[in-house]
Motif scaffolding. Sequence first.
Motif, PDB file in Angstrom:
ATOM      1  N   VAL A 170       1.489   3.934   2.496  1.00  0.00           N
ATOM      2  CA  VAL A 170       1.178   3.543   1.115  1.00  0.00           C
ATOM      3  C   VAL A 170       0.757   4.779   0.337  1.00  0.00           C
ATOM      4  CG1 VAL A 170       0.500   1.174   1.695  1.00  0.00           C
ATOM      5  CG2 VAL A 170      -1.232   2.982   1.651  1.00  0.00           C
ATOM      6  N   CYS A 171       1.038   4.754  -0.954  1.00  0.00           N
ATOM      7  CA  CYS A 171       0.625   5.862  -1.818  1.00  0.00           C
ATOM      8  C   CYS A 171       0.564   5.372  -3.256  1.00  0.00           C
ATOM      9  CB  CYS A 171       1.572   7.049  -1.699  1.00  0.00           C
ATOM     10  SG  CYS A 171       3.238   6.735  -2.319  1.00  0.00           S
ATOM     11  N   ALA A 172      -0.029   6.163  -4.121  1.00  0.00           N
ATOM     12  CA  ALA A 172      -0.048   5.834  -5.539  1.00  0.00           C
ATOM     13  C   ALA A 172       1.369   5.923  -6.097  1.00  0.00           C
ATOM     14  CB  ALA A 172      -0.968   6.794  -6.282  1.00  0.00           C
ATOM     15  N   TYR A 221      -9.641  11.184   7.508  1.00  0.00           N
ATOM     16  CA  TYR A 221     -10.729  10.321   7.067  1.00  0.00           C
ATOM     17  C   TYR A 221     -11.121   9.393   8.216  1.00  0.00           C
ATOM     18  CZ  TYR A 221      -9.254  11.782   2.374  1.00  0.00           C
ATOM     19  OH  TYR A 221      -8.913  12.518   1.270  1.00  0.00           O
ATOM     20  N   GLU A 222     -12.410   9.124   8.313  1.00  0.00           N
ATOM     21  CA  GLU A 222     -12.867   8.294   9.432  1.00  0.00           C
ATOM     22  C   GLU A 222     -12.555   6.814   9.233  1.00  0.00           C
ATOM     23  OE1 GLU A 222     -16.858   7.307  12.079  1.00  0.00           O
ATOM     24  OE2 GLU A 222     -17.036   8.512  10.273  1.00  0.00           O
ATOM     25  N   LEU A 223     -12.700   6.315   8.010  1.00  0.00           N
ATOM     26  CA  LEU A 223     -12.540   4.887   7.752  1.00  0.00           C
ATOM     27  C   LEU A 223     -11.243   4.606   6.995  1.00  0.00           C
ATOM     28  CD1 LEU A 223     -16.158   3.963   6.602  1.00  0.00           C
ATOM     29  CD2 LEU A 223     -15.211   3.944   8.919  1.00  0.00           C
ATOM     30  N   HIS A 224     -10.650   3.461   7.261  1.00  0.00           N
ATOM     31  CA  HIS A 224      -9.434   3.081   6.536  1.00  0.00           C
ATOM     32  C   HIS A 224      -9.719   2.842   5.062  1.00  0.00           C
ATOM     33  CE1 HIS A 224      -7.357   2.396  10.453  1.00  0.00           C
ATOM     34  NE2 HIS A 224      -6.325   2.770   9.727  1.00  0.00           N
ATOM     35  N   THR A 225     -10.928   2.407   4.715  1.00  0.00           N
ATOM     36  CA  THR A 225     -11.258   2.255   3.303  1.00  0.00           C
ATOM     37  C   THR A 225     -11.165   3.598   2.585  1.00  0.00           C
ATOM     38  OG1 THR A 225     -13.595   2.408   3.950  1.00  0.00           O
ATOM     39  CG2 THR A 225     -12.715   0.207   3.535  1.00  0.00           C
ATOM     40  N   MET A 226     -11.556   4.668   3.278  1.00  0.00           N
ATOM     41  CA  MET A 226     -11.439   6.013   2.705  1.00  0.00           C
ATOM     42  C   MET A 226      -9.976   6.402   2.541  1.00  0.00           C
ATOM     43  SD  MET A 226     -14.298   8.042   4.945  1.00  0.00           S
ATOM     44  CE  MET A 226     -16.037   7.590   4.924  1.00  0.00           C
ATOM     45  N   ALA A 231      -5.409   7.410  -0.988  1.00  0.00           N
ATOM     46  CA  ALA A 231      -4.023   7.155  -1.389  1.00  0.00           C
ATOM     47  C   ALA A 231      -3.974   6.653  -2.825  1.00  0.00           C
ATOM     48  CB  ALA A 231      -3.392   6.133  -0.441  1.00  0.00           C
ATOM     49  N   ALA A 232      -4.874   5.744  -3.191  1.00  0.00           N
ATOM     50  CA  ALA A 232      -4.900   5.202  -4.550  1.00  0.00           C
ATOM     51  C   ALA A 232      -5.221   6.286  -5.573  1.00  0.00           C
ATOM     52  CB  ALA A 232      -5.921   4.074  -4.639  1.00  0.00           C
ATOM     53  N   ALA A 233      -5.986   7.313  -5.133  1.00  0.00           N
ATOM     54  CA  ALA A 233      -6.335   8.424  -6.029  1.00  0.00           C
ATOM     55  C   ALA A 233      -5.221   9.452  -6.146  1.00  0.00           C
ATOM     56  CB  ALA A 233      -7.612   9.098  -5.534  1.00  0.00           C
ATOM     57  N   GLY A 234      -4.113   9.227  -5.457  1.00  0.00           N
ATOM     58  CA  GLY A 234      -2.976  10.139  -5.550  1.00  0.00           C
ATOM     59  C   GLY A 234      -3.085  11.376  -4.696  1.00  0.00           C
ATOM     60  N   LEU A 235      -3.955  11.323  -3.674  1.00  0.00           N
ATOM     61  CA  LEU A 235      -4.168  12.507  -2.837  1.00  0.00           C
ATOM     62  C   LEU A 235      -3.117  12.674  -1.751  1.00  0.00           C
ATOM     63  CD1 LEU A 235      -8.046  12.343  -2.380  1.00  0.00           C
ATOM     64  CD2 LEU A 235      -6.705  13.485  -4.161  1.00  0.00           C
ATOM     65  N   ARG A 251      -3.131  -4.312  -7.394  1.00  0.00           N
ATOM     66  CA  ARG A 251      -4.455  -4.065  -7.970  1.00  0.00           C
ATOM     67  C   ARG A 251      -4.876  -2.611  -7.799  1.00  0.00           C
ATOM     68  NH1 ARG A 251      -9.561  -3.765  -6.180  1.00  0.00           N
ATOM     69  NH2 ARG A 251      -9.025  -4.339  -4.027  1.00  0.00           N
ATOM     70  N   LEU A 252      -4.522  -2.011  -6.663  1.00  0.00           N
ATOM     71  CA  LEU A 252      -4.905  -0.633  -6.386  1.00  0.00           C
ATOM     72  C   LEU A 252      -3.896   0.386  -6.915  1.00  0.00           C
ATOM     73  CD1 LEU A 252      -6.119  -1.062  -2.685  1.00  0.00           C
ATOM     74  CD2 LEU A 252      -7.551  -0.732  -4.713  1.00  0.00           C
ATOM     75  N   GLY A 253      -2.787  -0.099  -7.460  1.00  0.00           N
ATOM     76  CA  GLY A 253      -1.755   0.814  -7.950  1.00  0.00           C
ATOM     77  C   GLY A 253      -1.006   1.502  -6.832  1.00  0.00           C
ATOM     78  N   LEU A 254      -0.893   0.825  -5.680  1.00  0.00           N
ATOM     79  CA  LEU A 254      -0.224   1.396  -4.512  1.00  0.00           C
ATOM     80  C   LEU A 254       1.181   0.840  -4.345  1.00  0.00           C
ATOM     81  CD1 LEU A 254      -3.169   1.211  -1.935  1.00  0.00           C
ATOM     82  CD2 LEU A 254      -2.231   3.295  -2.957  1.00  0.00           C
ATOM     83  N   VAL A 255       2.031   1.630  -3.721  1.00  0.00           N
ATOM     84  CA  VAL A 255       3.376   1.187  -3.366  1.00  0.00           C
ATOM     85  C   VAL A 255       3.640   1.579  -1.924  1.00  0.00           C
ATOM     86  CG1 VAL A 255       4.285   1.343  -5.713  1.00  0.00           C
ATOM     87  CG2 VAL A 255       4.433   3.326  -4.185  1.00  0.00           C
ATOM     88  N   VAL A 256       4.609   0.930  -1.320  1.00  0.00           N
ATOM     89  CA  VAL A 256       5.082   1.307   0.011  1.00  0.00           C
ATOM     90  C   VAL A 256       6.319   2.174  -0.210  1.00  0.00           C
ATOM     91  CG1 VAL A 256       5.981   0.484   2.219  1.00  0.00           C
ATOM     92  CG2 VAL A 256       4.201  -0.817   1.030  1.00  0.00           C
ATOM     93  N   PRO A 257       6.212   3.490  -0.035  1.00  0.00           N
ATOM     94  CA  PRO A 257       7.324   4.385  -0.402  1.00  0.00           C
ATOM     95  C   PRO A 257       8.544   4.266   0.487  1.00  0.00           C
ATOM     96  CG  PRO A 257       5.604   5.611   0.716  1.00  0.00           C
ATOM     97  CD  PRO A 257       5.059   4.242   0.486  1.00  0.00           C
ATOM     98  N   PHE A 258       8.342   3.860   1.720  1.00  0.00           N
ATOM     99  CA  PHE A 258       9.470   3.661   2.645  1.00  0.00           C
ATOM    100  C   PHE A 258       9.051   2.570   3.616  1.00  0.00           C
ATOM    101  CE2 PHE A 258      12.210   4.554   6.312  1.00  0.00           C
ATOM    102  CZ  PHE A 258      13.439   4.645   5.685  1.00  0.00           C
ATOM    103  N   ASP A 259       9.654   1.405   3.462  1.00  0.00           N
ATOM    104  CA  ASP A 259       9.205   0.230   4.217  1.00  0.00           C
ATOM    105  C   ASP A 259       9.890   0.174   5.573  1.00  0.00           C
ATOM    106  OD1 ASP A 259       7.898  -2.005   4.927  1.00  0.00           O
ATOM    107  OD2 ASP A 259       8.622  -3.277   3.302  1.00  0.00           O
TER     108      ASP A 259
END
Length: 309
Positions: A170-172, A221-226, A231-235, A251-259
Amino acid sequence: MRKFKIPNMGALLAFEAAARHESFTLAARELFLTESAVSRQINTLEGNLGVRLFVRVKQRVVLTKAGKVYGAQVRRALEGLDRDTLSIIAHGSGGGYLELAVLPTFASQWLIPRLGDFNTRYPDVRVNMGARTDTFTFADSHFEAAIHYGKPTWPGTSADFLFREEVVPVCAASLLKRRAKSAADLLAHPLLHSTTRPDGWAAWFANLGIEDNRTMQGVRYELHTMLISAAAAGLGIALVPRFFVETQLERLGLVVPFDAPVISDSAYYLVYPTELSHGKPLMSFREWLLHEAQGYAATNPRLAQTAAD
């Protein structure tokens, strides 16, 4: 037979409060005692132990090195006594408390939303949760069970298989100028990694026939929330369990770039010391959790396959 006298509870309570506040005045206020009463309790405790726990610096008291160590030990002991007391009180009503170690994102995204049903079915049992991302020794903690991700190889425990997970990138939406035509296209962007699953990206790409050193590069990152927030921040692009994000992509502005979802070799397990398996809180929770896990895995039979299948 004990060869020494255990300090009385009043002295321990006074010391713990004074150590926490580093103030006899605040400890006295918390315990509804006079400051002189707190001082006497601690003087008696120091005399019995033969160790200085506090030193006076101008108008305040400061813990000694021994005082800091003993303060932490006493605090843990009192917290354990609180839990044990609550547990035995609940036991008298036929219920009880279960101390459960959880993976934070799993708990918030999968377990807690379902917990209302457990509370309805078992109203006399309550589940207390604390976050742990690594294995630990049950004997050295207050936990009675844990949700574990990996292999069922936790020493000294029994392990119940729950389900495997499906991971997706997932990514922005703003990160990509165009949709990826192949998985290899993702390597042109920063990859975000999980410290608890360091080879996740390498395994995902390998499953698609891609071997590349870049699959191991990137921040961790240690946690998946991080990971999801990054990813939502475009990093970069994060590889996460689908059920962590599937209801909130928009809601988070995320997409699956390659499913190209991949079912991981590891799985979620409920683990617990074998000798505790007959306690009512754990038995009730285990029965409910296995039923919920089976229902969830039924939506994708591959999630229900153990490594031996």
